[in-house]
Design a protein around this motif. Structure first.
Motif, mmCIF file in Angstrom:
data_model
loop_
_atom_site.group_PDB
_atom_site.id
_atom_site.type_symbol
_atom_site.label_atom_id
_atom_site.label_comp_id
_atom_site.label_asym_id
_atom_site.label_seq_id
_atom_site.Cartn_x
_atom_site.Cartn_y
_atom_site.Cartn_z
ATOM 1 N N PHE A 120 -3.742 -14.860 -1.739
ATOM 2 C CA PHE A 120 -3.717 -14.648 -0.296
ATOM 3 C C PHE A 120 -5.106 -14.316 0.249
ATOM 4 C CE2 PHE A 120 0.736 -13.606 -1.314
ATOM 5 C CZ PHE A 120 1.415 -14.252 -0.283
ATOM 6 N N GLN A 121 -5.339 -14.673 1.502
ATOM 7 C CA GLN A 121 -6.466 -14.141 2.259
ATOM 8 C C GLN A 121 -5.947 -12.896 2.973
ATOM 9 O OE1 GLN A 121 -8.124 -17.092 4.880
ATOM 10 N NE2 GLN A 121 -8.425 -18.577 3.254
ATOM 11 N N VAL A 122 -6.404 -11.731 2.535
ATOM 12 C CA VAL A 122 -5.780 -10.465 2.931
ATOM 13 C C VAL A 122 -6.631 -9.701 3.937
ATOM 14 C CG1 VAL A 122 -4.891 -8.253 2.105
ATOM 15 C CG2 VAL A 122 -4.658 -10.300 0.676
ATOM 16 N N ASP A 123 -5.988 -9.291 5.032
ATOM 17 C CA ASP A 123 -6.555 -8.308 5.949
ATOM 18 C C ASP A 123 -5.847 -6.987 5.667
ATOM 19 O OD1 ASP A 123 -8.243 -10.099 7.162
ATOM 20 O OD2 ASP A 123 -6.960 -10.455 8.903
ATOM 21 N N ALA A 124 -6.625 -5.959 5.309
ATOM 22 C CA ALA A 124 -6.072 -4.651 4.974
ATOM 23 C C ALA A 124 -6.355 -3.684 6.117
ATOM 24 C CB ALA A 124 -6.677 -4.134 3.672
ATOM 25 N N LEU A 125 -5.313 -3.306 6.855
ATOM 26 C CA LEU A 125 -5.445 -2.430 8.019
ATOM 27 C C LEU A 125 -5.169 -0.996 7.600
ATOM 28 C CD1 LEU A 125 -5.724 -2.148 11.142
ATOM 29 C CD2 LEU A 125 -3.258 -2.534 11.287
ATOM 30 N N GLU A 126 -6.161 -0.110 7.781
ATOM 31 C CA GLU A 126 -6.022 1.277 7.331
ATOM 32 C C GLU A 126 -6.881 2.191 8.209
ATOM 33 O OE1 GLU A 126 -5.050 4.671 5.837
ATOM 34 O OE2 GLU A 126 -4.034 2.857 5.115
ATOM 35 N N ILE A 127 -6.328 3.355 8.572
ATOM 36 C CA ILE A 127 -7.044 4.300 9.430
ATOM 37 C C ILE A 127 -7.886 5.289 8.628
ATOM 38 C CG2 ILE A 127 -5.102 5.917 9.499
ATOM 39 C CD1 ILE A 127 -5.924 6.626 12.356
ATOM 40 N N SER A 128 -7.471 5.598 7.390
ATOM 41 C CA SER A 128 -8.110 6.655 6.611
ATOM 42 C C SER A 128 -9.454 6.217 6.050
ATOM 43 C CB SER A 128 -7.190 7.070 5.454
ATOM 44 O OG SER A 128 -7.866 7.909 4.546
ATOM 45 N N THR A 129 -10.497 6.974 6.350
ATOM 46 C CA THR A 129 -11.821 6.675 5.799
ATOM 47 C C THR A 129 -11.840 6.802 4.275
ATOM 48 O OG1 THR A 129 -12.940 7.317 7.847
ATOM 49 C CG2 THR A 129 -14.264 7.316 5.826
ATOM 50 N N PRO A 130 -11.285 7.897 3.688
ATOM 51 C CA PRO A 130 -11.216 7.940 2.220
ATOM 52 C C PRO A 130 -10.355 6.815 1.653
ATOM 53 C CG PRO A 130 -10.887 10.124 3.144
ATOM 54 C CD PRO A 130 -10.832 9.162 4.292
ATOM 55 N N GLY A 131 -9.297 6.429 2.373
ATOM 56 C CA GLY A 131 -8.480 5.303 1.925
ATOM 57 C C GLY A 131 -9.281 4.018 1.875
ATOM 58 N N ILE A 132 -10.104 3.802 2.901
ATOM 59 C CA ILE A 132 -10.967 2.620 2.943
ATOM 60 C C ILE A 132 -11.912 2.605 1.744
ATOM 61 C CG2 ILE A 132 -12.864 1.523 4.194
ATOM 62 C CD1 ILE A 132 -10.165 1.027 5.482
ATOM 63 N N GLU A 133 -12.477 3.764 1.426
ATOM 64 C CA GLU A 133 -13.384 3.835 0.274
ATOM 65 C C GLU A 133 -12.658 3.518 -1.028
ATOM 66 O OE1 GLU A 133 -16.675 4.091 0.455
ATOM 67 O OE2 GLU A 133 -16.289 3.963 2.612
ATOM 68 N N LYS A 134 -11.397 3.939 -1.129
ATOM 69 C CA LYS A 134 -10.614 3.637 -2.330
ATOM 70 C C LYS A 134 -10.325 2.134 -2.419
ATOM 71 C CE LYS A 134 -9.545 7.324 -4.848
ATOM 72 N NZ LYS A 134 -8.206 7.893 -4.683
#
Length: 283
Positions: A133-147
């Motif tokens: 898949f070509q994935v768009d990952a939508l996330e609000i958490s900055t630490p989550g983004i880093e993970k």
């Protein structure tokens, strides 16, 4: 009003320059004249509202930030503390729901576009990328983004990260699969219908929506880490939202969980539904 226009113009100019775009480049991508861009940046006019989703995407900021200079990005997410730890809070194995989607598509995943709403640390987003898949990952958490970035590097599979709040997020393109796993309980009750209508609208004909939500049951105690801004669904809610789609799977179950280090249970509802007509759902 003039001051508002001037502040908006300065933001546009600053963001454009940070991206290394000329006024001509932006105008070409938005299909407007360079003179229009100049007027915006000088505080003499505002863009048409229909252009805001595309403009925000080009400049990689939220529409809220474009208009007000403020954004939900950077605010604490509900799992920030856990995501800051070295271990992956949700693990790195894909969810059962994610595996079911891949099974239904029977390998027909190459270059299909997928939006993972509330990606957390990226376990399902990276799994979908592994599957083509070509994935768009939508996330609000900055630490989550880093993970997500960390897991992406470890796995060798990349996803496009959208650092934004799912509440009010405006999608500017259509997807083959729109997916969420345990995140939609953060949608305010009064906004649920609007969001599900939007998810359905932004799904391509023949595409899938798949969600796992938490359902209120009198015999299941509230989880110890349940937040004040989390809201249960009722049995049958998902089936009603997708009554006009082909429902491939819809089931309720009780699952064990150990989040917050305390064993407990959740009542959950999973659904996988396929869009079978080209109507503009809810609009």
């Amino acid at each position: 009003m003039c001051n508002t226009y001037n502040e908006f113009g300065r933001r546009i100019a600053s963001l454009r320059k940070e991206k290394g775009y000329t006024q001509e480049k932006i105008s070409s991508m938005l299909n407007v004249t360079p003179q229009a861009i100049s007027k915006w940046e000088q505080g003499n006019a505002l863009p048409d509202t229909l252009l805001l989703p595309l403009l925000s995407k080009l400049l990689n900021v939220s529409i809220d930030y474009l208009l007000t200079g403020e954004s939900s990005v950077g605010k604490a997410g509900p799992y920030d503390g856990e995501y800051q730890k070295e271990a992956f809070y949700w693990g790195i194995q894909p969810s059962e729901l994610a595996e079911q989607i891949v099974d239904i598509l029977q390998g027909d995943t190459a270059n299909k576009r997928l939006l993972d709403v509330g990606s957390g640390e990226g376990r399902d987003a990276i799994y979908f990328a592994k599957c083509g898949f070509q994935v768009d990952a939508l996330e609000i958490s900055t630490p989550g983004i880093e993970k997500i970035k960390q897991y992406s590097q470890l796995s060798g599979y990349s996803v496009n990260i959208l650092h934004a709040d799912m509440i009010g997020y405006e999608m500017s393109e259509d997807y083959d699969v729109l997916y969420s796993h345990g995140s939609l309980q953060f949608l305010p009750l009064e906004q649920r219908r609007k969001h599900f209508d939007k998810y359905k609208q932004r799904t391509k004909l023949g595409g899938l929506n798949a969600h796992l939500i938490f359902v209120e049951k009198p015999f299941v105690k509230m989880a110890p880490d349940w937040e004040k801004n989390e809201f249960f669904y009722q049995s049958g809610d998902l089936a009603r939202y997708y009554h006009d789609w082909e429902i491939l799977r819809c089931e309720e179950s009780i699952i064990d969980c150990n989040s917050a280090g305390v064993p407990h249970r959740h009542a959950v509802n999973r659904i996988i539904a396929r869009k079978i007509n080209a109507t503009r759902d809810g609009f």
